[in-house]
Design an enzyme around this catalytic site. Structure first.
Site, PDB file in Angstrom:
ATOM      1  N   GLN A 160      -5.042  -2.079   9.786  1.00 61.18           N
ATOM      2  CA  GLN A 160      -4.900  -3.079   9.263  1.00 61.18           C
ATOM      3  C   GLN A 160      -5.006  -4.475  10.541  1.00 61.18           C
ATOM      4  OE1 GLN A 160      -3.318  -3.816   6.318  1.00 61.18           O
ATOM      5  NE2 GLN A 160      -4.037  -5.771   6.595  1.00 61.18           N
TER       6      GLN A 160
ATOM      7  N   ASP B 199     -11.692   2.579   4.321  1.00 59.13           N
ATOM      8  CA  ASP B 199     -11.711   1.583   4.063  1.00 59.13           C
ATOM      9  C   ASP B 199     -13.258   1.146   3.880  1.00 59.13           C
ATOM     10  OD1 ASP B 199      -9.470  -0.420   3.219  1.00 59.13           O
ATOM     11  OD2 ASP B 199      -8.705  -0.671   5.963  1.00 59.13           O
TER      12      ASP B 199
ATOM     13  N   LYS C 145       0.474  -1.511  -0.225  1.00 61.48           N
ATOM     14  CA  LYS C 145       0.077  -0.597   0.157  1.00 61.48           C
ATOM     15  C   LYS C 145       0.592   1.173  -0.038  1.00 61.48           C
ATOM     16  CE  LYS C 145      -3.871  -2.853   1.828  1.00 61.48           C
ATOM     17  NZ  LYS C 145      -4.194  -3.006   3.765  1.00 61.48           N
TER      18      LYS C 145
END
Ligand code: NAP
Length: 281
Positions: A95, A118, A51
């Protein structure tokens, strides 16, 4: 049969994001993503590295916050609060997986919906459910982009989603429903699963079970989207028995080079969208 090339599609998404980022920079704003990683999960470290590489490539700023395994919920929430308050941060990514003692739902809920790139905050999940504008989970968003780019018509199609996770299966089903597919969601308690998949025009497989979907479970001409990432002795494989299923599918995504790169591209896209929202469009 056509193989959906997620890798090159993602490259073209990143290319167009690059010019959007340049425009934002001229207006004095640099999109900035904060990534929080708790613990030492090896796969997560690879995802985070990918990422960061993708961010830098399109000109998005990137700040990493590595927290140790023994981080408390209070410490994690305090960090999220600080990042929520910072005006120069446009996206916050937490994450997963996280160490078991931490409550991931509470953490996702704490991330400001405006910075929830997200799409895991309940506000954004609710907006997706109501078919309202918000941040959509990156994997389903990437798959919808694939359908769009390959001119795959979804309206009225029978779509089956295998898996009901909060990050893939459920939002995927809502995305398909919002585009007027007739959606069936299957999970570990589903009976006669192969009978259901055999009637599907579109099958999205998000289970984490190597080569689960076999040729005999697929009707001729079906569109097959493989979300699975399974590390086996023979390398990375998806949830679809690609070599055999491709003989009957009309479109199919490979693993690697299918859904994965699109997920990262949609994350970048959400960060740019968030930065634009901050300056009012
Ligand atoms: P997850 O949270 O583990 O969910 C798996 C789902 O599969 C659950 O809903 C489970 O049902 C269902 N399931 C398991 N075994 C089944 C069976 N035999 N028959 C029917 N359903 C079954 O997984 P996830 O986070 O959604 O991820 C799924 C896969 O996608 C993983 O391989 C992951 O690594 C990959 N992934 C890829 C990307 C990407 O960008 N390519 C992004 C995210 C995830 P129950 O709910 O009943 O337990």
């Amino acid at each position: 049969m056509e193989i959906i090339d997620g890798k090159s599609l993602a490259a073209s998404v990143r290319e167009s994001l690059k010019s959007e980022v340049q425009k934002l920079k001229k207006k004095g704003i640099t999109p900035n993503l904060a990534v929080i990683l708790v613990g030492e999960d090896k796969a997560s470290q690879i995802y985070v590295k990918n990422k960061s590489k993708a961010c830098l490539e399109v000109g998005i700023n990137y700040e990493e916050f590595f927290l140790t395994n023994d981080t408390t919920m209070e410490q994690l929430l305090a960090l999220i609060d600080r990042l929520n308050e910072r005006e120069d941060i446009h996206g916050i990514l937490l994450q997963s997986p996280m160490p078991k003692h931490l409550n991931i739902d509470e953490a996702f809920e704490r991330i400001s919906p405006k910075k929830d790139v997200d799409g895991f905050n309940p506000v954004n999940v609710g907006k997706l459910c109501l078919n309202q504008e918000g941040f959509v989970s990156c994997t389903p968003a990437g798959i919808m982009k694939m359908f769009e780019k390959y001119n795959i018509d979804i309206e009225g199609k029978s779509a089956v989603v295998l898996g009901r996770s909060n990050i893939v299966g459920k939002p995927m089903s809502l995305c398909l429903l919002n585009k007027d597919a007739t959606v069936t969601i299957c999970h570990s308690k589903t009976q006669n699963l192969a009978e259901i998949t055999r009637n599907a025009d579109i099958i999205v497989v998000a289970l984490g079970k190597a080569k689960f979907l076999t040729k005999d479970m697929v009707k001729e001409g079906a569109i097959i989207i493989d979300v699975g990432i399974n590390r086996t002795e023979n390398g990375l494989v998806g949830d679809v028995d690609f070599e055999n299923v491709k003989e009957v599918a009309s479109y199919i995504t490979p693993v690697p080079g299918g859904v994965g790169p699109m997920t990262v591209a949609m994350l970048m896209s959400n960060v740019v969208k968030s930065a634009k929202n901050f300056i009012g469009g």
